[in-house]
Scaffold this motif. Structure first.
Motif, short mmCIF file in Angstrom:
data_model
loop_
_atom_site.label_atom_id
_atom_site.label_comp_id
_atom_site.label_asym_id
_atom_site.label_seq_id
_atom_site.Cartn_x
_atom_site.Cartn_y
_atom_site.Cartn_z
N VAL A 31 8.76 -1.30 -7.42
CA VAL A 31 8.06 -0.80 -6.20
C VAL A 31 7.69 0.84 -5.94
O VAL A 31 7.18 1.50 -5.65
CB VAL A 31 8.99 -1.14 -4.72
CG1 VAL A 31 8.56 -0.68 -3.75
CG2 VAL A 31 8.99 -2.58 -4.82
N LEU A 32 8.84 1.46 -6.61
CA LEU A 32 8.95 2.88 -6.87
C LEU A 32 7.78 3.33 -7.79
O LEU A 32 7.05 4.47 -7.13
CB LEU A 32 10.30 3.47 -7.06
CG LEU A 32 11.26 3.49 -5.79
CD1 LEU A 32 12.60 3.93 -6.44
CD2 LEU A 32 10.93 4.23 -4.72
N PRO A 87 -0.78 4.80 -5.32
CA PRO A 87 -0.66 5.18 -3.94
C PRO A 87 -1.55 4.43 -3.01
O PRO A 87 -1.11 3.85 -1.90
CB PRO A 87 -0.51 6.84 -3.80
CG PRO A 87 -1.02 7.07 -5.00
CD PRO A 87 -0.97 6.24 -6.15
N GLU A 88 -2.96 4.64 -3.39
CA GLU A 88 -3.82 3.94 -2.44
C GLU A 88 -3.63 2.26 -2.61
O GLU A 88 -3.59 1.67 -1.46
CB GLU A 88 -5.07 4.22 -2.80
CG GLU A 88 -6.13 3.99 -1.89
CD GLU A 88 -5.97 4.64 -0.70
OE1 GLU A 88 -6.31 3.94 0.36
OE2 GLU A 88 -5.73 5.85 -0.96
N GLU A 89 -3.28 1.69 -3.58
CA GLU A 89 -3.14 0.42 -3.41
C GLU A 89 -1.86 0.01 -2.71
O GLU A 89 -1.61 -1.20 -2.04
CB GLU A 89 -2.89 -0.32 -4.86
CG GLU A 89 -4.07 -0.47 -5.75
CD GLU A 89 -4.54 0.93 -6.34
OE1 GLU A 89 -3.93 2.09 -6.22
OE2 GLU A 89 -5.30 0.84 -7.12
N LEU A 118 1.20 -1.75 2.20
CA LEU A 118 2.04 -1.70 3.30
C LEU A 118 1.47 -2.08 4.51
O LEU A 118 2.11 -2.71 5.49
CB LEU A 118 2.47 -0.20 3.40
CG LEU A 118 3.56 0.18 2.30
CD1 LEU A 118 3.80 1.79 2.12
CD2 LEU A 118 4.90 -0.38 2.72
N LYS A 119 0.01 -1.61 4.80
CA LYS A 119 -0.61 -1.71 5.92
C LYS A 119 -0.88 -3.39 6.33
O LYS A 119 -1.10 -3.73 7.38
CB LYS A 119 -1.99 -1.21 5.76
CG LYS A 119 -1.95 0.59 6.17
CD LYS A 119 -3.22 1.12 6.09
CE LYS A 119 -3.03 2.55 6.24
NZ LYS A 119 -4.14 3.30 5.98
N SER A 120 -1.04 -4.02 5.24
CA SER A 120 -1.27 -5.47 5.37
C SER A 120 -0.02 -6.42 5.30
O SER A 120 0.45 -6.89 6.26
CB SER A 120 -2.18 -6.08 4.37
OG SER A 120 -1.80 -5.84 3.01
N SER A 121 0.52 -6.58 4.23
CA SER A 121 1.83 -7.47 3.98
C SER A 121 3.04 -7.01 4.61
O SER A 121 3.91 -7.61 4.99
CB SER A 121 1.89 -7.60 2.52
OG SER A 121 0.69 -8.22 1.87
N VAL A 122 3.18 -5.63 4.61
CA VAL A 122 4.72 -5.10 5.09
C VAL A 122 4.60 -4.96 6.58
O VAL A 122 5.83 -5.09 7.09
CB VAL A 122 5.13 -3.98 4.19
CG1 VAL A 122 6.12 -3.08 4.78
CG2 VAL A 122 5.04 -4.11 2.81
#
Length: 135
Positions: free
Chosen positions: A18-19, A26-28, A33-37
């Motif tokens: 993840v890190l 970073p873009e992916e 983050l905006k969709s699945s998390v």
């Protein structure tokens, strides 16, 4: 906190991936983050907000930002333990993990009316996660 910690502590490579992805792509990761998390973040934030309404959690906690910071704290703490834990002498792993849990809880849970910290109902540090292979 406990389930999140256990998930990454069971296999430290999960935290490392993840890190690494966040640093290299970073873009992916932003899109992920905006969709699945986002739904998971929202659910945990609602739990925190409900605790704030019952005066169990500090009123000034920004629930969403708290969850993201705890996620970052767990990821970096788990991934970097083999290096950073070397600075601790006796009972290094137990102390390292216990303090991580204390930080997460102390920044969210209000003390009980008698001034004592809220009871630790999370067994994150009572059981050592099973590690896969030598890391």
């Amino acid at each position: 906190f406990g389930e999140l910690f256990r998930f990454f502590a069971e296999d430290r490579d999960r935290a490392r991936i993840v890190l690494r992805e966040a640093l290299d792509r970073p873009e992916e990761v932003r899109l992920l983050l905006k969709s699945s998390v986002r739904p998971w973040l929202g659910a945990i934030a609602q739990y925190i907000q409900a605790g704030q309404e019952r005066a169990q959690h500090f009123a000034d906690v920004d629930a969403e930002a708290y969850v993201i910071h705890i996620l970052q704290l767990v990821l970096t703490a788990v991934a970097s333990y083999p290096v950073m834990g070397a600075a601790l002498l006796q009972d290094a792993r137990k102390r390292y993990d216990r303090e991580l849990a204390r930080i997460a809880k102390a920044s969210l849970f209000r003390p009980l009316p008698d001034g004592k910290p809220a009871k630790n109902n999370d067994k994150a540090n009572d059981e050592k996660p099973q590690r896969k292979g030598k890391r």
